[in-house]
Design an enzyme around this catalytic site. Structure first.
Site, PDB file in Angstrom:
ATOM      1  N   CYS A   1      24.103  46.181 -38.078  1.00  0.00           N
ATOM      2  CA  CYS A   1      25.225  46.461 -38.448  1.00  0.00           C
ATOM      3  C   CYS A   1      25.486  46.163 -39.935  1.00  0.00           C
ATOM      4  O   CYS A   1      26.683  46.705 -40.231  1.00  0.00           O
ATOM      5  CB  CYS A   1      26.281  45.600 -37.522  1.00  0.00           C
ATOM      6  SG  CYS A   1      25.981  45.831 -35.771  1.00  0.00           S
TER       7      CYS A   1
ATOM      8  N   HIS B   1      34.263  42.294 -41.569  1.00  0.00           N
ATOM      9  CA  HIS B   1      33.208  42.840 -40.612  1.00  0.00           C
ATOM     10  C   HIS B   1      34.001  42.932 -39.186  1.00  0.00           C
ATOM     11  O   HIS B   1      33.751  43.668 -38.442  1.00  0.00           O
ATOM     12  CB  HIS B   1      31.976  41.833 -40.558  1.00  0.00           C
ATOM     13  CG  HIS B   1      30.931  42.458 -39.541  1.00  0.00           C
ATOM     14  ND1 HIS B   1      30.421  43.470 -39.478  1.00  0.00           N
ATOM     15  CD2 HIS B   1      30.699  41.693 -38.475  1.00  0.00           C
ATOM     16  CE1 HIS B   1      29.544  43.906 -38.598  1.00  0.00           C
ATOM     17  NE2 HIS B   1      29.638  42.538 -37.799  1.00  0.00           N
TER      18      HIS B   1
ATOM     19  N   GLU C   1      34.293  34.460 -38.925  1.00  0.00           N
ATOM     20  CA  GLU C   1      34.107  35.138 -40.261  1.00  0.00           C
ATOM     21  C   GLU C   1      35.448  34.846 -41.110  1.00  0.00           C
ATOM     22  O   GLU C   1      35.238  34.232 -42.590  1.00  0.00           O
ATOM     23  CB  GLU C   1      34.142  36.929 -40.235  1.00  0.00           C
ATOM     24  CG  GLU C   1      34.165  37.261 -41.443  1.00  0.00           C
ATOM     25  CD  GLU C   1      34.302  38.937 -41.380  1.00  0.00           C
ATOM     26  OE1 GLU C   1      34.382  39.618 -40.267  1.00  0.00           O
ATOM     27  OE2 GLU C   1      34.125  39.580 -42.398  1.00  0.00           O
TER      28      GLU C   1
ATOM     29  N   PHE D   1      23.190  42.124 -36.069  1.00  0.00           N
ATOM     30  CA  PHE D   1      22.240  41.182 -35.111  1.00  0.00           C
ATOM     31  C   PHE D   1      21.012  40.994 -35.662  1.00  0.00           C
ATOM     32  O   PHE D   1      20.619  41.750 -36.439  1.00  0.00           O
ATOM     33  CB  PHE D   1      21.953  42.125 -33.831  1.00  0.00           C
ATOM     34  CG  PHE D   1      23.058  42.373 -32.909  1.00  0.00           C
ATOM     35  CD1 PHE D   1      24.073  41.461 -32.672  1.00  0.00           C
ATOM     36  CD2 PHE D   1      22.485  42.945 -31.724  1.00  0.00           C
ATOM     37  CE1 PHE D   1      25.096  41.740 -31.898  1.00  0.00           C
ATOM     38  CE2 PHE D   1      23.386  42.919 -30.520  1.00  0.00           C
ATOM     39  CZ  PHE D   1      24.927  42.191 -30.667  1.00  0.00           C
TER      40      PHE D   1
END
Lengths: 414, 80
Positions: A169, A309, A320, A402
């Site tokens: 991603c 994100h 995050e 990932f």
């Protein structure tokens, strides 16, 4: 390293997303607070009893835009890359009969997370049912993860190198970082950069279901993606593509191009911690953000907006926000476009970088949808309800993947 | 058994489907590569579809010899 020796500007952009078939309609829908999430359409939904029945599918089918014969030679993820690249190319004023950039000075850097998974499955079905002769000779070029970059380079005749970062991603944002490097290193004058993904099918949904990462709010699709909200229960799988035309500023000025923003810096790090889960300390993410600020020649306090994100997973969003605070301080105003777009996987970082740049250019940050009750673990200001008008000099996009990939890019006002 | 005209018209339909060339432009004297701009990947697809349509086998070494549309029509006519 402080300050980039080569100024890198954005002279054009294109996108195809669950919110619109081009960049303008996507941006308009984002600001209008629309959701691209709905009940998943497709034959596979009837074939398998999947516990997740929602996704963010494209607003406009790429086969409505690309000629039939060209489309049948491409996987869907390659088709969306071409759609976005064509738009970006024309938007940058690079189209027309006279070449505006020498092919030997034109590079491509387009990433994907998964690539041509649907082609692999379809062709495997043909192999099983009809044997070798039924398998398309285009199988490998359609499924290879460098496919989206390759079809864009063919479409535009780019000969300064074609690259395909693959970091789940983070791929779309990492592609922008590589493009920035290519321009810094003098390898090209123009780089067509971004990400593409189109892999909403049984096996990907099942795989994400089994890793317990998808929202199961099937009865209320538009409310399912809710980053930073206490009621979040996973991300919504999406599809699409985003492409930026990145250019050496000197070259752009010489050809009289319109400049929409500046890609000022990037940071790439890895967690080395877990295959899917982020390092709970957020150290890798914070380091990516700090590196991006440093390559941009800025101070952390200069970043007043972060396009996060934030995918709407329980662990990721809070981590995050903490990493942003640790790296940059209290001042950044956050938003999470995946609340509207879903998670475009390898395209996410590119589409959301485009959104970040447009927020600077237009002085407005889209709201995070479905943020009814802010997670108490988030101590920063998150835009919700209405989009927020704000004058932004420097903003960041974060994309994590990932595998522990962390990519941050910084855009500044021109 | 299809006659040569039927084979030509059937082959033209396949070429149009695979390569997007108007079936009317697929004439016997046309070279697949030089005139119709068909690449080696599309030639494989055309051959497989022709095998199904006309009940012939077109081995790879034979496919390489079929330079023109007429070559293909003749081969199919003899081997169907």
């Amino acid at each position: 390293m402080t300050g980039a020796p080569v100024e890198v500007v954005v002279t054009g952009y294109g996108a195809t997303t669950p919110l619109g078939g081009d960049a303008a309609s996507t941006w308009e829908a984002l600001l209008a607070g629309k959701s691209g999430v709905a009940t998943t359409q497709g034959a596979f939904t009837e074939r398998f009893d999947l516990p997740v029945k929602i996704s963010a599918q494209l607003a406009v089918e790429p086969t409505d835009v690309i000629a039939r014969v060209q489309a049948r030679r491409m996987d869907r993820c390659e088709q969306v890359a071409v759609v976005a690249a064509r738009e970006a190319w024309a938007h940058a004023g690079l189209d027309g009969d006279e070449p505006k950039v020498e092919p030997e000075r034109l590079a491509v850097c387009v990433g994907t997370g998964i690539g041509g998974a649907v082609t692999l499955l379809d062709q495997d079905d043909l192999l099983e049912s009809g044997g070798v002769r039924k398998v398309s000779p285009l199988t490998v070029p359609m499924l290879m993860p460098n496919g989206p970059a390759a079809v864009v380079s063919l479409e535009l005749g780019a000969r300064a190198g074609t690259h395909a970062p693959v970091s789940a991603c983070a791929s779309g944002a990492e592609a922008l970082a590589w493009a920035y490097r290519l321009l810094q290193d003098g390898d090209a004058d123009v780089v067509i950069a971004g990400g593409a993904e189109a892999c909403i099918t049984g096996i990907t949904v099942a795989g994400f279901v089994q890793s317990r990462t998808l929202s199961r709010r099937n009865d209320d699709p538009e409310r399912a993606s809710r980053p930073f909200d206490t009621g979040r229960d996973g991300f919504v799988l999406g599809e699409g593509a985003g492409i930026l035309v990145l250019e050496r500023a000197e070259f752009a000025r010489a050809r009289g191009a319109t400049v929409h923003g500046r890609l000022a810096g990037y940071g790439l790090t890895s967690d080395g911690y877990h295959i899917t889960g982020p390092d709970p300390s957020g150290a890798g993410q914070s380091r990516a953000m700090l590196k991006a600020v440093q390559t941009a020649g800025l101070e952390p306090s200069d970043i007043t907006h972060v396009n996060c994100h934030a995918t709407s997973t329980v662990a990721g969003d809070v981590g995050e926000a903490a990493a942003v605070r640790k790296a940059l301080g209290d001042q950044p105003v956050l938003t999470a476009p995946k609340s509207a777009l879903g998670h475009l996987v390898g395209a996410a970082g590119a589409v959301e970088s485009l959104v970040t740049m447009l927020s600077i250019r237009d002085g407005i940050v889209p709201a995070t949808l479905n943020l009814d009750e802010l997670d108490p673990g988030v101590s920063l200001d998150v835009v919700r309800g209405e989009p927020r008008k704000m004058d932004i000099d420097a903003a960041m996009n974060n994309s994590f993947g990932f595998g522990g990939h962390n990519a941050s890019v910084v855009f500044t006002k021109v | 058994m299809a006659d040569n005209a039927e084979i030509l018209s059937g082959l033209a339909e396949i070429v149009e489907e695979v390569a997007g060339i108007d079936a009317g432009d697929v004439a016997a004297e046309k070279s697949f590569v030089d005139d119709l701009d068909i690449d080696s990947l599309s030639m494989v697809e055309i051959a497989v579809q022709a095998e199904d349509k006309f009940g012939v086998k077109i081995p790879d070494e034979q496919l390489a010899e079929l330079k023109t549309v007429g070559d293909a029509v003749d081969y199919i006519a003899k081997n169907q």
